[in-house]
Motif scaffolding. Structure first.
Motif, PDB file in Angstrom:
ATOM      1  N   ARG A   2      20.145  53.665  36.911  1.00  0.00           N
ATOM      2  CA  ARG A   2      19.774  54.007  35.726  1.00  0.00           C
ATOM      3  C   ARG A   2      20.749  54.213  34.462  1.00  0.00           C
ATOM      4  O   ARG A   2      21.864  54.466  34.604  1.00  0.00           O
ATOM      5  CB  ARG A   2      19.223  55.782  36.077  1.00  0.00           C
ATOM      6  N   TYR A   3      20.145  54.225  33.250  1.00  0.00           N
ATOM      7  CA  TYR A   3      21.021  54.166  32.019  1.00  0.00           C
ATOM      8  C   TYR A   3      20.499  55.194  31.154  1.00  0.00           C
ATOM      9  O   TYR A   3      19.469  55.536  31.211  1.00  0.00           O
ATOM     10  CB  TYR A   3      21.020  53.030  31.386  1.00  0.00           C
ATOM     11  N   LEU A   4      21.548  55.999  30.542  1.00  0.00           N
ATOM     12  CA  LEU A   4      21.280  57.014  29.736  1.00  0.00           C
ATOM     13  C   LEU A   4      21.714  56.455  28.229  1.00  0.00           C
ATOM     14  O   LEU A   4      22.630  55.642  27.906  1.00  0.00           O
ATOM     15  CB  LEU A   4      22.163  58.098  30.008  1.00  0.00           C
ATOM     16  N   THR A   5      21.115  57.035  27.197  1.00  0.00           N
ATOM     17  CA  THR A   5      21.295  56.822  25.990  1.00  0.00           C
ATOM     18  C   THR A   5      22.469  57.847  25.405  1.00  0.00           C
ATOM     19  O   THR A   5      22.762  58.577  26.125  1.00  0.00           O
ATOM     20  CB  THR A   5      20.057  57.101  24.989  1.00  0.00           C
ATOM     21  N   THR A   6      22.772  57.498  24.146  1.00  0.00           N
ATOM     22  CA  THR A   6      24.054  58.441  23.540  1.00  0.00           C
ATOM     23  C   THR A   6      23.311  59.683  23.499  1.00  0.00           C
ATOM     24  O   THR A   6      23.924  60.763  23.574  1.00  0.00           O
ATOM     25  CB  THR A   6      24.258  57.715  22.197  1.00  0.00           C
ATOM     26  N   ALA A   7      22.078  59.863  23.175  1.00  0.00           N
ATOM     27  CA  ALA A   7      21.569  61.216  22.916  1.00  0.00           C
ATOM     28  C   ALA A   7      21.428  61.876  24.508  1.00  0.00           C
ATOM     29  O   ALA A   7      21.794  63.146  24.471  1.00  0.00           O
ATOM     30  CB  ALA A   7      20.085  61.230  22.281  1.00  0.00           C
ATOM     31  N   GLU A   8      21.302  61.112  25.397  1.00  0.00           N
ATOM     32  CA  GLU A   8      20.998  61.789  26.825  1.00  0.00           C
ATOM     33  C   GLU A   8      22.408  62.391  27.426  1.00  0.00           C
ATOM     34  O   GLU A   8      22.616  63.404  27.626  1.00  0.00           O
ATOM     35  CB  GLU A   8      20.459  60.816  27.791  1.00  0.00           C
ATOM     36  N   VAL A   9      23.677  61.345  26.817  1.00  0.00           N
ATOM     37  CA  VAL A   9      24.877  61.788  27.233  1.00  0.00           C
ATOM     38  C   VAL A   9      25.227  62.727  26.519  1.00  0.00           C
ATOM     39  O   VAL A   9      26.052  63.979  27.145  1.00  0.00           O
ATOM     40  CB  VAL A   9      25.603  60.437  27.107  1.00  0.00           C
ATOM     41  N   ALA A  10      25.109  63.113  25.213  1.00  0.00           N
ATOM     42  CA  ALA A  10      25.430  64.091  24.445  1.00  0.00           C
ATOM     43  C   ALA A  10      24.773  65.436  24.825  1.00  0.00           C
ATOM     44  O   ALA A  10      25.491  66.420  25.018  1.00  0.00           O
ATOM     45  CB  ALA A  10      25.012  64.052  22.977  1.00  0.00           C
ATOM     46  N   GLU A  11      23.828  65.416  25.332  1.00  0.00           N
ATOM     47  CA  GLU A  11      22.946  66.562  25.769  1.00  0.00           C
ATOM     48  C   GLU A  11      23.691  66.874  27.181  1.00  0.00           C
ATOM     49  O   GLU A  11      23.840  68.204  27.524  1.00  0.00           O
ATOM     50  CB  GLU A  11      21.335  66.218  26.003  1.00  0.00           C
ATOM     51  N   ARG A  12      24.109  65.916  28.045  1.00  0.00           N
ATOM     52  CA  ARG A  12      24.390  66.279  29.243  1.00  0.00           C
ATOM     53  C   ARG A  12      25.708  67.022  29.208  1.00  0.00           C
ATOM     54  O   ARG A  12      26.262  67.890  29.902  1.00  0.00           O
ATOM     55  CB  ARG A  12      24.644  64.977  30.144  1.00  0.00           C
ATOM     56  N   TYR A  13      26.528  66.702  28.214  1.00  0.00           N
ATOM     57  CA  TYR A  13      27.884  67.269  27.831  1.00  0.00           C
ATOM     58  C   TYR A  13      27.908  68.334  26.664  1.00  0.00           C
ATOM     59  O   TYR A  13      29.118  68.737  26.576  1.00  0.00           O
ATOM     60  CB  TYR A  13      29.292  66.094  27.710  1.00  0.00           C
ATOM     61  N   ARG A  14      26.799  68.710  26.439  1.00  0.00           N
ATOM     62  CA  ARG A  14      26.289  69.737  25.415  1.00  0.00           C
ATOM     63  C   ARG A  14      27.335  69.499  24.147  1.00  0.00           C
ATOM     64  O   ARG A  14      28.056  70.492  23.886  1.00  0.00           O
ATOM     65  CB  ARG A  14      26.615  71.091  26.046  1.00  0.00           C
ATOM     66  N   THR A  15      27.210  68.458  23.612  1.00  0.00           N
ATOM     67  CA  THR A  15      28.047  68.160  22.417  1.00  0.00           C
ATOM     68  C   THR A  15      27.081  67.241  21.374  1.00  0.00           C
ATOM     69  O   THR A  15      25.919  66.760  21.937  1.00  0.00           O
ATOM     70  CB  THR A  15      29.336  67.131  22.904  1.00  0.00           C
ATOM     71  N   ALA A  16      27.605  66.914  20.450  1.00  0.00           N
ATOM     72  CA  ALA A  16      26.746  66.197  19.229  1.00  0.00           C
ATOM     73  C   ALA A  16      26.849  64.407  19.642  1.00  0.00           C
ATOM     74  O   ALA A  16      27.813  64.084  20.303  1.00  0.00           O
ATOM     75  CB  ALA A  16      27.416  66.253  18.059  1.00  0.00           C
ATOM     76  N   GLU A  17      26.039  63.840  19.521  1.00  0.00           N
ATOM     77  CA  GLU A  17      25.974  62.481  19.616  1.00  0.00           C
ATOM     78  C   GLU A  17      27.064  61.738  18.656  1.00  0.00           C
ATOM     79  O   GLU A  17      27.743  60.846  19.461  1.00  0.00           O
ATOM     80  CB  GLU A  17      24.666  61.700  18.926  1.00  0.00           C
ATOM     81  N   SER A  18      27.445  62.456  17.713  1.00  0.00           N
ATOM     82  CA  SER A  18      28.665  61.892  16.929  1.00  0.00           C
ATOM     83  C   SER A  18      29.931  62.055  17.901  1.00  0.00           C
ATOM     84  O   SER A  18      30.804  61.083  17.763  1.00  0.00           O
ATOM     85  CB  SER A  18      28.620  62.466  15.546  1.00  0.00           C
ATOM     86  N   THR A  19      30.064  63.008  18.539  1.00  0.00           N
ATOM     87  CA  THR A  19      31.263  63.082  19.713  1.00  0.00           C
ATOM     88  C   THR A  19      31.363  62.170  20.714  1.00  0.00           C
ATOM     89  O   THR A  19      32.142  61.473  20.862  1.00  0.00           O
ATOM     90  CB  THR A  19      31.165  64.423  20.334  1.00  0.00           C
ATOM     91  N   VAL A  20      30.132  61.911  21.134  1.00  0.00           N
ATOM     92  CA  VAL A  20      30.144  60.856  22.201  1.00  0.00           C
ATOM     93  C   VAL A  20      30.397  59.334  21.744  1.00  0.00           C
ATOM     94  O   VAL A  20      31.338  58.598  22.147  1.00  0.00           O
ATOM     95  CB  VAL A  20      28.437  60.427  22.801  1.00  0.00           C
ATOM     96  N   ARG A  21      29.927  59.013  20.329  1.00  0.00           N
ATOM     97  CA  ARG A  21      30.255  57.554  19.754  1.00  0.00           C
ATOM     98  C   ARG A  21      31.674  57.761  19.458  1.00  0.00           C
ATOM     99  O   ARG A  21      32.677  56.863  19.552  1.00  0.00           O
ATOM    100  CB  ARG A  21      29.563  57.739  18.622  1.00  0.00           C
ATOM    101  N   TYR A  22      32.261  59.067  19.213  1.00  0.00           N
ATOM    102  CA  TYR A  22      33.804  59.169  18.706  1.00  0.00           C
ATOM    103  C   TYR A  22      34.692  58.720  20.200  1.00  0.00           C
ATOM    104  O   TYR A  22      35.606  58.415  20.021  1.00  0.00           O
ATOM    105  CB  TYR A  22      34.135  60.536  18.072  1.00  0.00           C
ATOM    106  N   TRP A  23      34.377  59.566  21.360  1.00  0.00           N
ATOM    107  CA  TRP A  23      34.928  59.140  22.525  1.00  0.00           C
ATOM    108  C   TRP A  23      35.145  57.603  22.747  1.00  0.00           C
ATOM    109  O   TRP A  23      35.980  57.168  23.217  1.00  0.00           O
ATOM    110  CB  TRP A  23      34.184  59.953  23.715  1.00  0.00           C
ATOM    111  N   ARG A  24      33.938  56.931  22.431  1.00  0.00           N
ATOM    112  CA  ARG A  24      33.655  55.586  22.560  1.00  0.00           C
ATOM    113  C   ARG A  24      34.662  54.970  21.638  1.00  0.00           C
ATOM    114  O   ARG A  24      35.580  53.842  22.370  1.00  0.00           O
ATOM    115  CB  ARG A  24      32.408  55.192  22.444  1.00  0.00           C
ATOM    116  N   GLN A  25      34.799  55.200  20.558  1.00  0.00           N
ATOM    117  CA  GLN A  25      35.590  54.573  19.572  1.00  0.00           C
ATOM    118  C   GLN A  25      37.172  54.854  20.125  1.00  0.00           C
ATOM    119  O   GLN A  25      37.833  53.892  19.968  1.00  0.00           O
ATOM    120  CB  GLN A  25      35.461  55.304  18.291  1.00  0.00           C
ATOM    121  N   ILE A  26      37.632  55.801  20.393  1.00  0.00           N
ATOM    122  CA  ILE A  26      38.882  56.304  21.017  1.00  0.00           C
ATOM    123  C   ILE A  26      39.263  55.866  22.286  1.00  0.00           C
ATOM    124  O   ILE A  26      40.232  56.112  22.922  1.00  0.00           O
ATOM    125  CB  ILE A  26      39.470  57.548  20.495  1.00  0.00           C
TER     126      ILE A  26
END
Length: 64
Positions: A2-26
């Motif tokens: 199973r694969y999750l989208t950025t939105a689903e990951v953000a929901e799982r960690y109770r954070t914004a999608e932009s935060t998940v993208r930032y994590w990926r960037q750094i």
């Protein structure tokens, strides 16, 4: 697998999608794979990242 989208990951960690993208960037947080224009996160990767946080191998993560 199973694969999750950025939105689903953000929901799982109770954070914004932009935060998940930032994590990926750094290069922190769960690792995603690029499929076309989308980034998807294998569910097993979220489990690996969770284990990393629990084991204290990540420099930031769970609050004390």
């Amino acid at each position: 697998m199973r694969y999750l989208t950025t939105a689903e990951v953000a929901e799982r960690y109770r954070t914004a999608e932009s935060t998940v993208r930032y994590w990926r960037q750094i290069k922190k947080g769960p690792r995603g794979i690029k499929v076309g224009k989308r980034v998807l996160y294998p569910e097993v990767e979220l489990l690996r990242y969770k284990r990393t946080l629990i084991d204290g191998q990540e420099e930031w993560g769970l609050a004390s």
